[in-house]
Scaffold this motif. Structure first.
Motif, PDB file in Angstrom:
ATOM      1  N   MET A  15      39.291  22.099  43.450  1.00  0.00           N
ATOM      2  CA  MET A  15      38.165  22.039  42.527  1.00  0.00           C
ATOM      3  C   MET A  15      38.613  22.251  41.085  1.00  0.00           C
ATOM      4  SD  MET A  15      34.808  24.363  42.948  1.00  0.00           S
ATOM      5  CE  MET A  15      33.852  23.470  44.130  1.00  0.00           C
ATOM      6  N   LEU A  16      39.533  23.179  40.896  1.00  0.00           N
ATOM      7  CA  LEU A  16      39.966  23.522  39.536  1.00  0.00           C
ATOM      8  C   LEU A  16      41.211  22.755  39.114  1.00  0.00           C
ATOM      9  CD1 LEU A  16      39.516  27.376  39.789  1.00  0.00           C
ATOM     10  CD2 LEU A  16      38.082  25.780  38.534  1.00  0.00           C
ATOM     11  N   ASP A  17      41.806  22.065  40.092  1.00  0.00           N
ATOM     12  CA  ASP A  17      43.075  21.394  39.853  1.00  0.00           C
ATOM     13  C   ASP A  17      44.088  22.383  39.269  1.00  0.00           C
ATOM     14  OD1 ASP A  17      44.807  19.320  39.922  1.00  0.00           O
ATOM     15  OD2 ASP A  17      44.152  18.407  38.032  1.00  0.00           O
ATOM     16  N   GLN A  18      44.184  23.509  39.950  1.00  0.00           N
ATOM     17  CA  GLN A  18      45.040  24.599  39.474  1.00  0.00           C
ATOM     18  C   GLN A  18      45.574  25.352  40.693  1.00  0.00           C
ATOM     19  OE1 GLN A  18      42.817  27.734  37.547  1.00  0.00           O
ATOM     20  NE2 GLN A  18      44.585  28.443  36.392  1.00  0.00           N
ATOM     21  N   LYS A  19      46.776  25.861  40.564  1.00  0.00           N
ATOM     22  CA  LYS A  19      47.314  26.669  41.657  1.00  0.00           C
ATOM     23  C   LYS A  19      46.614  28.028  41.649  1.00  0.00           C
ATOM     24  CE  LYS A  19      51.446  28.181  43.894  1.00  0.00           C
ATOM     25  NZ  LYS A  19      52.744  27.781  44.348  1.00  0.00           N
ATOM     26  N   ILE A  20      46.082  28.406  42.817  1.00  0.00           N
ATOM     27  CA  ILE A  20      45.333  29.663  42.923  1.00  0.00           C
ATOM     28  C   ILE A  20      46.010  30.573  43.949  1.00  0.00           C
ATOM     29  CG2 ILE A  20      43.121  30.704  43.602  1.00  0.00           C
ATOM     30  CD1 ILE A  20      42.777  29.065  41.087  1.00  0.00           C
ATOM     31  N   HIS A  21      46.174  31.814  43.577  1.00  0.00           N
ATOM     32  CA  HIS A  21      46.628  32.831  44.536  1.00  0.00           C
ATOM     33  C   HIS A  21      45.414  33.677  44.844  1.00  0.00           C
ATOM     34  CE1 HIS A  21      50.672  31.736  43.231  1.00  0.00           C
ATOM     35  NE2 HIS A  21      50.197  31.783  42.009  1.00  0.00           N
ATOM     36  N   LEU A  22      44.939  33.564  46.083  1.00  0.00           N
ATOM     37  CA  LEU A  22      43.693  34.251  46.437  1.00  0.00           C
ATOM     38  C   LEU A  22      43.978  35.453  47.321  1.00  0.00           C
ATOM     39  CD1 LEU A  22      40.540  34.273  46.452  1.00  0.00           C
ATOM     40  CD2 LEU A  22      40.665  32.750  48.431  1.00  0.00           C
ATOM     41  N   PHE A  23      43.488  36.598  46.914  1.00  0.00           N
ATOM     42  CA  PHE A  23      43.671  37.824  47.692  1.00  0.00           C
ATOM     43  C   PHE A  23      42.315  38.339  48.144  1.00  0.00           C
ATOM     44  CE2 PHE A  23      47.312  37.262  45.054  1.00  0.00           C
ATOM     45  CZ  PHE A  23      48.376  37.595  45.884  1.00  0.00           C
ATOM     46  N   LEU A  24      42.152  38.461  49.464  1.00  0.00           N
ATOM     47  CA  LEU A  24      40.876  38.919  50.012  1.00  0.00           C
ATOM     48  C   LEU A  24      41.017  40.307  50.616  1.00  0.00           C
ATOM     49  CD1 LEU A  24      39.586  35.771  51.983  1.00  0.00           C
ATOM     50  CD2 LEU A  24      38.983  36.508  49.671  1.00  0.00           C
ATOM     51  N   PHE A  25      40.074  41.166  50.314  1.00  0.00           N
ATOM     52  CA  PHE A  25      40.036  42.494  50.901  1.00  0.00           C
ATOM     53  C   PHE A  25      38.680  42.677  51.574  1.00  0.00           C
ATOM     54  CE2 PHE A  25      43.054  42.518  47.497  1.00  0.00           C
ATOM     55  CZ  PHE A  25      44.118  43.239  48.023  1.00  0.00           C
ATOM     56  N   VAL A  26      38.642  43.546  52.555  1.00  0.00           N
ATOM     57  CA  VAL A  26      37.374  43.805  53.237  1.00  0.00           C
ATOM     58  C   VAL A  26      37.001  45.265  53.036  1.00  0.00           C
ATOM     59  CG1 VAL A  26      36.084  43.625  55.397  1.00  0.00           C
ATOM     60  CG2 VAL A  26      38.036  42.123  54.988  1.00  0.00           C
ATOM     61  N   LYS A  27      35.746  45.490  52.672  1.00  0.00           N
ATOM     62  CA  LYS A  27      35.290  46.847  52.388  1.00  0.00           C
ATOM     63  C   LYS A  27      33.986  47.092  53.147  1.00  0.00           C
ATOM     64  CE  LYS A  27      33.381  48.295  48.329  1.00  0.00           C
ATOM     65  NZ  LYS A  27      33.257  48.275  46.871  1.00  0.00           N
ATOM     66  N   VAL A  28      33.812  48.309  53.631  1.00  0.00           N
ATOM     67  CA  VAL A  28      32.550  48.657  54.296  1.00  0.00           C
ATOM     68  C   VAL A  28      31.659  49.389  53.302  1.00  0.00           C
ATOM     69  CG1 VAL A  28      31.486  49.886  56.234  1.00  0.00           C
ATOM     70  CG2 VAL A  28      33.790  48.925  56.483  1.00  0.00           C
ATOM     71  N   ASP A  29      30.436  48.895  53.176  1.00  0.00           N
ATOM     72  CA  ASP A  29      29.440  49.602  52.363  1.00  0.00           C
ATOM     73  C   ASP A  29      28.123  49.461  53.109  1.00  0.00           C
ATOM     74  OD1 ASP A  29      27.539  50.534  50.650  1.00  0.00           O
ATOM     75  OD2 ASP A  29      28.178  49.323  48.924  1.00  0.00           O
ATOM     76  N   SER A  66      38.558  40.271  40.350  1.00  0.00           N
ATOM     77  CA  SER A  66      39.385  40.002  39.164  1.00  0.00           C
ATOM     78  C   SER A  66      39.885  38.571  39.191  1.00  0.00           C
ATOM     79  CB  SER A  66      40.561  40.976  39.095  1.00  0.00           C
ATOM     80  OG  SER A  66      41.416  40.761  40.196  1.00  0.00           O
ATOM     81  N   TRP A  67      40.152  38.056  38.025  1.00  0.00           N
ATOM     82  CA  TRP A  67      40.613  36.669  37.860  1.00  0.00           C
ATOM     83  C   TRP A  67      41.600  36.679  36.710  1.00  0.00           C
ATOM     84  CZ3 TRP A  67      37.678  32.252  40.018  1.00  0.00           C
ATOM     85  CH2 TRP A  67      38.296  31.019  39.757  1.00  0.00           C
ATOM     86  N   ASP A  68      42.858  36.578  37.034  1.00  0.00           N
ATOM     87  CA  ASP A  68      43.874  36.637  35.973  1.00  0.00           C
ATOM     88  C   ASP A  68      44.609  35.319  35.860  1.00  0.00           C
ATOM     89  OD1 ASP A  68      43.426  39.428  35.431  1.00  0.00           O
ATOM     90  OD2 ASP A  68      44.365  39.816  37.384  1.00  0.00           O
ATOM     91  N   GLU A  69      44.545  34.731  34.688  1.00  0.00           N
ATOM     92  CA  GLU A  69      45.304  33.511  34.418  1.00  0.00           C
ATOM     93  C   GLU A  69      46.759  33.928  34.184  1.00  0.00           C
ATOM     94  OE1 GLU A  69      44.097  30.465  34.590  1.00  0.00           O
ATOM     95  OE2 GLU A  69      41.988  31.061  34.842  1.00  0.00           O
ATOM     96  N   ARG A  70      47.670  33.211  34.808  1.00  0.00           N
ATOM     97  CA  ARG A  70      49.086  33.555  34.644  1.00  0.00           C
ATOM     98  C   ARG A  70      49.776  32.573  33.706  1.00  0.00           C
ATOM     99  NH1 ARG A  70      51.135  34.774  40.738  1.00  0.00           N
ATOM    100  NH2 ARG A  70      50.565  36.982  40.834  1.00  0.00           N
ATOM    101  N   GLN A  97      41.187  37.876  42.946  1.00  0.00           N
ATOM    102  CA  GLN A  97      41.009  38.906  43.969  1.00  0.00           C
ATOM    103  C   GLN A  97      39.536  39.043  44.304  1.00  0.00           C
ATOM    104  OE1 GLN A  97      43.385  42.458  43.621  1.00  0.00           O
ATOM    105  NE2 GLN A  97      41.657  43.726  44.266  1.00  0.00           N
ATOM    106  N   GLN A  98      39.257  38.977  45.602  1.00  0.00           N
ATOM    107  CA  GLN A  98      37.857  39.077  46.037  1.00  0.00           C
ATOM    108  C   GLN A  98      37.712  40.149  47.105  1.00  0.00           C
ATOM    109  OE1 GLN A  98      37.089  35.045  47.364  1.00  0.00           O
ATOM    110  NE2 GLN A  98      36.282  34.474  45.355  1.00  0.00           N
ATOM    111  N   VAL A  99      36.516  40.696  47.199  1.00  0.00           N
ATOM    112  CA  VAL A  99      36.240  41.662  48.254  1.00  0.00           C
ATOM    113  C   VAL A  99      35.077  41.149  49.106  1.00  0.00           C
ATOM    114  CG1 VAL A  99      34.796  43.055  46.683  1.00  0.00           C
ATOM    115  CG2 VAL A  99      35.711  44.089  48.763  1.00  0.00           C
ATOM    116  N   VAL A 100      35.283  41.242  50.404  1.00  0.00           N
ATOM    117  CA  VAL A 100      34.223  40.912  51.354  1.00  0.00           C
ATOM    118  C   VAL A 100      33.580  42.247  51.726  1.00  0.00           C
ATOM    119  CG1 VAL A 100      33.661  39.874  53.589  1.00  0.00           C
ATOM    120  CG2 VAL A 100      35.629  39.018  52.268  1.00  0.00           C
ATOM    121  N   ILE A 101      32.300  42.376  51.447  1.00  0.00           N
ATOM    122  CA  ILE A 101      31.626  43.646  51.720  1.00  0.00           C
ATOM    123  C   ILE A 101      30.784  43.503  52.981  1.00  0.00           C
ATOM    124  CG2 ILE A 101      30.042  45.395  50.817  1.00  0.00           C
ATOM    125  CD1 ILE A 101      30.834  44.325  47.985  1.00  0.00           C
ATOM    126  N   VAL A 102      31.060  44.350  53.953  1.00  0.00           N
ATOM    127  CA  VAL A 102      30.317  44.304  55.217  1.00  0.00           C
ATOM    128  C   VAL A 102      29.548  45.614  55.384  1.00  0.00           C
ATOM    129  CG1 VAL A 102      31.930  42.739  56.364  1.00  0.00           C
ATOM    130  CG2 VAL A 102      32.296  45.204  56.534  1.00  0.00           C
TER     131      VAL A 102
END
Ligand SMILES: Nc1nc2c(ncn2[C@@H]2O[C@H](COP(=O)(O)OP(=O)(O)OP(=O)(O)O)[C@@H](O)[C@H]2O)c(=O)[nH]1
Ligand SMILES: [Mg+2]
Length: 315
Positions: A282-296, A234-238, A246-251
């Motif tokens: 890169m975007l010249d913008q404040k970014i709040h990055l949330f990473l989650f890890v998921k097993v698949d 997801s990518w929400d502009e505030r 929000q990103q998910v790392v899939i392992v």
């Protein structure tokens, strides 16, 4: 540069063995980062387009995954995509890590260099079969004295697949001007393919996932970087001008999840911090990055993961 200034436009594909420097060259020609780069092989997984301008020409560069003897489905899809990227291009650059060839001549190639030489030779054989004439760019010339490339150049020109040979350093830009002149001269007459101000043709969500994958590749070792993928969920502009990403790392395995997280979450924390910093700049913008890890366990066997990257599943 305006639309009217552009009289020629076309595609230039950069192909070659893993780690030759294809993404480094693409970024240099475009003048900004469109493709991720690491010191590890098989960093690029799908063709990435970057737009460069030179004189009156627009050159749409296609950075491709490294070509190697692929067995796993994902690897086969990557190699297939590399060749597909070259198929319709107006110009093809075969990029070679010349340091491996120099090492071979001097008798001391490392195992990684031997592998790279095998991959280079396989690419040459396939080019011989297709009969397409390509530009050869001998890369990484900053790593050895110039005269050491002479025997290599004669060996490579005897293959008959190259119409011109360039010696470059994608890293420091040496020799790149001549190459870009030659590419520009190959672009067919016509209007621009992209608006002149556009440099990449990659949705921001995908580029953001790539940046996180780059940080993971740099931080993790052995097979692990090859057994994971990253997706932006997801990518929400505030309202305050920042964005929540929000990103998910899939392992593929539970054990890998623990390694991606690190002790007390230390690995994922530093990866997230590095990715957030680069994305913000890169975007010249404040970014709040949330990473989650998921097993698949089966992510590498799922068609939709390939579709999302423009890779073919059935190869
Ligand atoms: N010394 C030197 N290193 C270079 C040069 N070009 C690229 N590199 C390094 O080579 C490594 C691989 O670069 P990449 O651009 O990721 O190579 P690639 O061909 O895109 O690799 P894959 O995506 O894995 O196929 C990185 O560590 C780069 O910094 C160069 O001209 N000189
Ligand atoms: Mg690459």
């Amino acid at each position: 540069m305006t639309e009217q200034d552009i009289k020629h436009a076309g595609f230039a594909a950069i192909i070659g063995a893993p780690n030759a420097g294809k993404s480094t060259l693409t970024n240099r020609l475009v003048g900004t980062k469109v493709a991720i780069v690491t010191h590890k092989v098989q960093t690029t997984r799908f063709p990435v387009r970057g737009v460069a301008h030179h004189g009156s020409a627009q050159i749409v560069l296609i950075d491709t995954p490294g070509i190697f003897r692929a067995k796993r489905r994902l690897d086969r899809a990557m190699v297939q995509a590399a060749w597909n990227g070259a198929d319709d291009a107006d110009a093809i650059v075969h990029l070679i890590d010349a340091a491996s060839w120099v090492a071979e001549k001097t008798g001391k190639p490392t195992p990684a260099q031997i592998k790279s030489l095998e991959d280079d030779r396989r690419v040459i054989e396939q080019l011989q079969e297709t009969g397409r004439k390509v530009f050869l760019a001998l890369n990484k010339i900053d790593l050895f004295p110039h005269e050491q490339t002479l025997p290599i150049m004669s060996e490579l020109s005897e293959t008959g697949v190259y119409e011109e040979i360039f010696m470059i350093s994608a890293e420091n830009g040496d020799g790149v001007e001549r190459l870009v002149d030659a590419l520009a001269a190959r672009m067919p007459a016509g209007p621009p393919l992209y608006p002149p101000e556009q440099t990449a043709d990659l949705p921001m969500r995908l580029l953001a996932a790539e940046i996180t994958r780059e940080k993971l590749m740099l931080r993790l070792h052995q097979e692990l970087p090859y057994q994971l993928t990253v997706e932006t969920e997801s990518w929400d502009e505030r309202k305050d001008g920042s964005a929540r990403v929000q990103q998910v790392v899939i392992v593929g395995r539970e054990g890998h999840k623990a390694m991606v997280l690190g002790k007390g979450g230390s690995v994922i924390k530093s990866v997230g911090e590095a990715a957030r910093k680069e994305l913000s700049e890169m975007l010249d913008q404040k970014i709040h990055l949330f990473l989650f890890v998921k097993v698949d366990e089966r992510w590498q066997e799922k068609r939709e993961r390939y579709d999302g990257l423009g890779l073919e599943f059935d190869v």
